[in-house]
Write an enzyme that holds these catalytic residues in place. Structure first.
Site, PDB file in Angstrom:
ATOM      1  CG  ASP A 185      24.287 -24.265  44.536  1.00 23.20           C
ATOM      2  OD1 ASP A 185      23.552 -23.357  44.131  1.00 23.20           O
ATOM      3  OD2 ASP A 185      23.996 -25.041  45.461  1.00 23.20           O
TER       4      ASP A 185
HETATM    5  N1  URA Z   1      19.799 -27.355  45.291  1.00 23.93           N
HETATM    6  C1  URA Z   1      20.970 -26.877  45.756  1.00 23.93           C
HETATM    7  O1  URA Z   1      21.129 -26.671  46.950  1.00 23.93           O
HETATM    8  N2  URA Z   1      21.952 -26.639  44.888  1.00 23.93           N
HETATM    9  C2  URA Z   1      21.852 -26.869  43.565  1.00 23.93           C
HETATM   10  O2  URA Z   1      22.798 -26.636  42.819  1.00 23.93           O
HETATM   11  C3  URA Z   1      20.640 -27.363  43.097  1.00 23.93           C
HETATM   12  C4  URA Z   1      19.624 -27.596  43.982  1.00 23.93           C
END
Ligand code: URA
Length: 248
Positions: free
Chosen positions: A106
């Site tokens: 993310d």
């Molecule tokens: N899980 C998440 O919530 N975000 C990420 O970036 C990777 C795994």
């Protein structure tokens, strides 16, 4: 920026031997970015400079490469962002290969992100059937009670299905926060954040610290490195692929 001598580049692209390539340059048959080059010392950047022989473009022989980036928060894991936010490719702008991210982190998530131009590697790393273990350190709000820890470990119900088993351990308890290590082998969208939200301990910060046997060791935030042969050997064995990092 990795520069290469023009004759070496022509040879590695399979145009001719290095000696024969030198002759072609001296004969004025080779152009770089539209300009005929007769100088043997000329250097070019493969993948960036346009090289032609007798007017025909030379395609660089695509080497398969594998990079490990320590992604900071505030970078998006796509090639282009409609909102003009910085992308992870901005952090590897000097890499002379066209690589793409393996899976995604993310915008706000930090940590280990692999990039490659090897489609089969990327497919196997991210396909659930290969069960590649990904470990995260999450700072979550509130106290993670033993009951909630158990729920996370056994699988929680999300909108798009139940999560598989996870390994969870508490690293530290701070004021109104808990620092937790969690390992999962799936890759649902925003999975870790949604799992903690489901048990009412929303994630405040998230960092991926390892994928399989690969770790962030020796890579500072915002930096990257090429995977080493011993690392590629191990991960290749796990995925059923024979991997090596094209000359890097
Ligand atoms: N899980 C998440 O919530 N975000 C990420 O970036 C990777 C795994």
């Amino acid at each position: 920026m990795t520069e290469e001598r023009l004759q070496k580049y022509l040879a590695s692209a399979g145009v001719a031997s290095r000696r024969a390539s030198e002759t072609m340059i001296q004969e004025g048959r080779v152009a770089v970015n539209g300009k005929v080059i007769r100088e043997l010392g000329t250097k070019i950047v493969p993948g960036k400079d346009q090289v032609t022989v007798d007017g025909k473009p030379v395609q660089p022989e695509e080497k398969l490469v594998y990079l490990l980036l320590n992604k900071p928060a505030g970078y998006i894991t796509t090639a282009k962002d409609t909102h003009n936010r910085p992308t992870v490719l901005d952090l590897i702008a000097d890499v002379p290969y066209r690589v793409f991210p393996v899976g995604r982190l993310d915008y706000e998530t930090e940590g280990l992100l692999l990039l490659t131009n090897d489609g089969e590697f990327a497919y196997r790393m991210t396909h659930p059937k290969f069960k590649m273990m990904k470990t995260y350190v999450a700072v979550v709000q509130g106290v993670l009670t033993p009951e909630r820890l158990d729920m996370l470990q056994n699988g929680v119900q999300l909108e798009d299905g139940r999560t598989g088993t996870a390994k969870v351990r508490i690293l530290r308890k701070e004021n109104h926060k808990t620092v937790v290590e969690i390992s999962i082998h799936e890759g649902k969208n925003r999975q870790v954040r949604r799992m903690f939200k489901a048990v009412k301990n929303p994630v405040l910060e998230l960092k991926r610290i390892s994928v399989g046997t690969l770790t962030l060791k020796g890579v500072n935030l915002g930096e990257y490195r090429y995977l080493q042969d011993d690392e590629l050997k191990k991960v290749g064995q796990r995925l059923g692929l024979h991997l090596s990092n094209g000359g890097n």
